[in-house]
Structure formats: structure tokens, C-alpha cells
Design a protein around this motif. Sequence first.
Motif, PDB file in Angstrom:
ATOM      1  N   UNK A   1      -7.668   5.399   7.940  1.00 37.83           N
ATOM      2  CA  UNK A   1      -6.911   6.364   7.233  1.00 37.83           C
ATOM      3  C   UNK A   1      -7.086   6.144   5.420  1.00 37.83           C
ATOM      4  N   UNK A   2      -7.600   7.145   4.830  1.00 36.86           N
ATOM      5  CA  UNK A   2      -7.937   7.069   3.495  1.00 36.86           C
ATOM      6  C   UNK A   2      -6.723   8.123   2.708  1.00 36.86           C
ATOM      7  N   UNK A   3      -6.226   8.955   3.322  1.00 37.57           N
ATOM      8  CA  UNK A   3      -5.341  10.051   2.720  1.00 37.57           C
ATOM      9  C   UNK A   3      -4.882  11.001   3.747  1.00 37.57           C
ATOM     10  N   UNK A   4      -4.008  11.797   3.187  1.00 35.76           N
ATOM     11  CA  UNK A   4      -3.508  12.901   3.978  1.00 35.76           C
ATOM     12  C   UNK A   4      -3.487  14.413   3.221  1.00 35.76           C
ATOM     13  N   UNK A   5      -3.935  15.319   3.881  1.00 40.64           N
ATOM     14  CA  UNK A   5      -3.740  16.708   3.333  1.00 40.64           C
ATOM     15  C   UNK A   5      -2.660  17.390   3.822  1.00 40.64           C
ATOM     16  N   UNK A   6      -1.751  17.661   3.010  1.00 39.42           N
ATOM     17  CA  UNK A   6      -0.630  18.368   3.516  1.00 39.42           C
ATOM     18  C   UNK A   6      -0.344  19.924   2.972  1.00 39.42           C
ATOM     19  N   UNK A   7       0.366  20.723   3.489  1.00 38.79           N
ATOM     20  CA  UNK A   7       0.333  22.066   3.367  1.00 38.79           C
ATOM     21  C   UNK A   7       1.866  22.869   3.148  1.00 38.79           C
ATOM     22  N   UNK A   8       1.970  23.418   2.108  1.00 38.04           N
ATOM     23  CA  UNK A   8       3.327  23.957   1.860  1.00 38.04           C
ATOM     24  C   UNK A   8       3.212  25.358   2.807  1.00 38.04           C
TER      25      UNK A   8
ATOM     26  N   UNK B   1       1.563  18.592   8.230  1.00 38.78           N
ATOM     27  CA  UNK B   1       0.055  17.983   7.904  1.00 38.78           C
ATOM     28  C   UNK B   1      -0.946  18.925   8.289  1.00 38.78           C
ATOM     29  N   UNK B   2      -1.911  18.937   7.480  1.00 41.29           N
ATOM     30  CA  UNK B   2      -2.981  19.881   7.537  1.00 41.29           C
ATOM     31  C   UNK B   2      -4.238  18.945   8.226  1.00 41.29           C
ATOM     32  N   UNK B   3      -4.235  17.727   7.695  1.00 43.29           N
ATOM     33  CA  UNK B   3      -5.457  16.760   8.184  1.00 43.29           C
ATOM     34  C   UNK B   3      -5.045  15.536   7.538  1.00 43.29           C
ATOM     35  N   UNK B   4      -5.559  14.325   8.479  1.00 44.06           N
ATOM     36  CA  UNK B   4      -5.293  12.888   8.039  1.00 44.06           C
ATOM     37  C   UNK B   4      -6.972  12.772   7.822  1.00 44.06           C
ATOM     38  N   UNK B   5      -7.002  12.082   6.418  1.00 44.98           N
ATOM     39  CA  UNK B   5      -8.342  12.002   5.675  1.00 44.98           C
ATOM     40  C   UNK B   5      -8.877  10.841   6.088  1.00 44.98           C
ATOM     41  N   UNK B   6     -10.104  10.419   6.254  1.00 43.48           N
ATOM     42  CA  UNK B   6     -10.854   9.141   6.588  1.00 43.48           C
ATOM     43  C   UNK B   6     -11.876   9.108   7.770  1.00 43.48           C
TER      44      UNK B   6
ATOM     45  N   UNK C   1       0.989  -1.294   0.044  1.00 42.67           N
ATOM     46  CA  UNK C   1      -0.003   0.037  -0.307  1.00 42.67           C
ATOM     47  C   UNK C   1       0.814   1.202  -0.133  1.00 42.67           C
ATOM     48  N   UNK C   2       0.301   2.360  -0.253  1.00 41.68           N
ATOM     49  CA  UNK C   2       0.945   3.770   0.130  1.00 41.68           C
ATOM     50  C   UNK C   2       0.855   4.100   1.384  1.00 41.68           C
ATOM     51  N   UNK C   3       1.783   4.766   2.016  1.00 41.78           N
ATOM     52  CA  UNK C   3       1.853   5.000   3.489  1.00 41.78           C
ATOM     53  C   UNK C   3       2.568   6.726   3.327  1.00 41.78           C
TER      54      UNK C   3
ATOM     55  N   UNK D   1      -3.790  16.833  -1.459  1.00 40.87           N
ATOM     56  CA  UNK D   1      -4.410  15.744  -0.814  1.00 40.87           C
ATOM     57  C   UNK D   1      -3.660  14.454  -1.470  1.00 40.87           C
ATOM     58  N   UNK D   2      -3.131  13.385  -0.589  1.00 37.61           N
ATOM     59  CA  UNK D   2      -2.423  12.347  -1.062  1.00 37.61           C
ATOM     60  C   UNK D   2      -3.208  11.256  -0.716  1.00 37.61           C
ATOM     61  N   UNK D   3      -3.704  10.551  -1.351  1.00 35.72           N
ATOM     62  CA  UNK D   3      -4.392   9.216  -1.078  1.00 35.72           C
ATOM     63  C   UNK D   3      -3.449   8.081  -0.703  1.00 35.72           C
ATOM     64  N   UNK D   4      -3.809   7.596   0.769  1.00 37.19           N
ATOM     65  CA  UNK D   4      -2.760   6.367   1.298  1.00 37.19           C
ATOM     66  C   UNK D   4      -3.607   5.630   2.247  1.00 37.19           C
ATOM     67  N   UNK D   5      -2.871   4.552   2.626  1.00 38.55           N
ATOM     68  CA  UNK D   5      -3.587   3.750   3.654  1.00 38.55           C
ATOM     69  C   UNK D   5      -3.036   3.783   5.222  1.00 38.55           C
ATOM     70  N   UNK D   6      -2.055   4.440   5.341  1.00 39.91           N
ATOM     71  CA  UNK D   6      -1.668   4.531   6.677  1.00 39.91           C
ATOM     72  C   UNK D   6      -0.588   5.740   7.025  1.00 39.91           C
TER      73      UNK D   6
END
Length: 313
Positions: free
Chosen positions: A215-222, A206-211, A146-148, A230-235
Motif C-alpha cells: 500500500x502506497x496510498x488511497x484515492x477517495x471520492x466525495x 474508497x475509489x482505489x487503494x494505490x500501490x 506512518x500514515x494510515x 489521493x492520499x499517500x499512506x502505508x496501510x
Amino acid sequence: MSEKVHCLIIGSGPAGYTAAIYAARANMKPVLYQGIQPGGQLTITTEVENYPGYPEGIQGPEMMIDFEKQAKRMGADIRYGIATKVDFSGSVHKVQIDEKDWIEADTVIISTGASAKWLGLPSEQHLNGYGVSACAVCDGFFFKGKEVAIVGAGDTACEEALYLSKLATKVHMIVRKGEDGMRASKVMQDRVKAAENIQIYWNAETDEILGEKKVEGVRIKNILTGEKQEIPLSAFFVAIGHKPNSDIFAGYLQLDDAGYIITQAGTSKTNVAGVFAAGDVQDKIYRQAITAAGSGCMAALDAERYLTEKGIH
């Protein structure tokens, strides 16, 4: 109120319970106070697959109940309560429980553990154990193929990113500073940068962990531009460090710069005779349930030898 005991154990993770099992079998009549988190970090761990003797794996809280039952069966006196103050200035060691009662102990085994540092996001706590973890070595296996993502910039974060890169298809590494601000040693940075399936996001937070349920993804902020993605991932793994639960021992015990109790090499002995330390409160390298249990055994054996040498029965 004051009480006198032969062996007082502070903390109730694998180290504390194992120390209690060995101390009870050696007729040291141990008294164990479970502390602020009975069972320690394993109570916030879901599946444990790497502890010997559980071929099908086991839930962390269930495993700690097994440890507690075994310690009780051996005769350990296990109690609720938090050590709030100590006085190790005399030959008899004094520990205050819940800011009121004092226990006097011939030997003290400290197994208060360490607490993972978190980012402080509500979504992080909500999804803890459902794809959010502070231990890649413990939980990375569940996300094979998976992607993490991993957040952190020190040697531990790099080691865990490399560990995950052998299991996951892709590792998204979130680093708060730019390339020149990374805390990890040069060799670890070079290894991470050379790994084909690790993508580093510099100046990112890290702006928010999604799900919802996992966990279904993470939203990051520069941090520099404010741009979000937003990046889709599993962990999502947090590797921003641990804080050993050692504050009340400062002033009596030797601590390193990070607050870990310093023990004599190959033993559980601290700088105070009759006071021993086991588990994550003195181990910043391995931090596994199995190594904590092993050091709990060492502490009980060291305490037993100390009592024998002192002629205390």
C-alpha cells in the motif's frame, strides 16, 4: 452414508484446533472438519507478533500448520470437508458434510469463525496482507510512525481509529455518510473528533487503494461532488464489520441480530444441549487468536463434562 462420533468439531482456526487438542487428550476421539478456509482468518494474515510463545513472531499460515500438527499428534482425526447442513432436533446431533454424508455426534463444537466484510475492490484483495488489513489491533503495530487510513463508521471503526492514532502519525478516516449518518455511539464519535491526528473525510468512499507490491496510498471520492483526491499512506484498514459463519445453524441455535451464536455467560454452551460454540462465531468483541484458542479449550472441557454427565464413553 452415516458415521457416529463422540465429538465433532466444525472449523479449523485457533478455536477448532485447540478444541481438538483438548478433546483428543481427553480421549473423546474428535473428528474435525476444516471447512471452507482451513486455518481460518489467520491464513490470510502475514506476521503474527502478539501470540504468546512466538518471541520472533510467526506467519499466520505457518502458525495454523503448527496448531494442526499438534492436534494430529494428540490423535485428532482432521479431515477436509465443509458442513453444509445440520439437524439438532434430536438427542443425537446430525451434521451433513459436503452435501452428502451425514455424521452423527454426541457433541458438536462449532468454531466456524467469522469473515471480515470487504469493500470489494480488486486492489483491496491484491494488497491484502501487504498493508491492507481488517484488524487494526493485529496489524497496526507494523505501521508505527506512518500514515494510515481506516474505512468505517461504527463503534469498531472508531475504536480502531483511536487505537491507530496512538501508533500512527496520522489516521485518515473515510466515512461514507455525513456527520449525522455515522453509526457509532456519540461518545465514540466525540473521542475520534477530539483526536488531533485523526482526519475524518465525510461523504467519502474508497475509489482505489494505490500501490503495486504494498500500500502506497488511497484515492477517495466525495459522494456529493464527485471530486477525487489521493492520499499517500502505508496501510489501509477495513472496519465495516464481520459476518459470523453461522447461517446453517439458524433455526436450531439462538443467534443475535448480527448472526453471532449466543452462548451462556462464562461457558461455550448454546441453547442446544451437547452443542458448543467457540471462537469468532460467538465472539464479536475480542476476535483475537488467543481468545479464540481459549474458548476452544472451554468448549472441549464443556463437551467432556457433558459426555461424562450423560455416561457416554
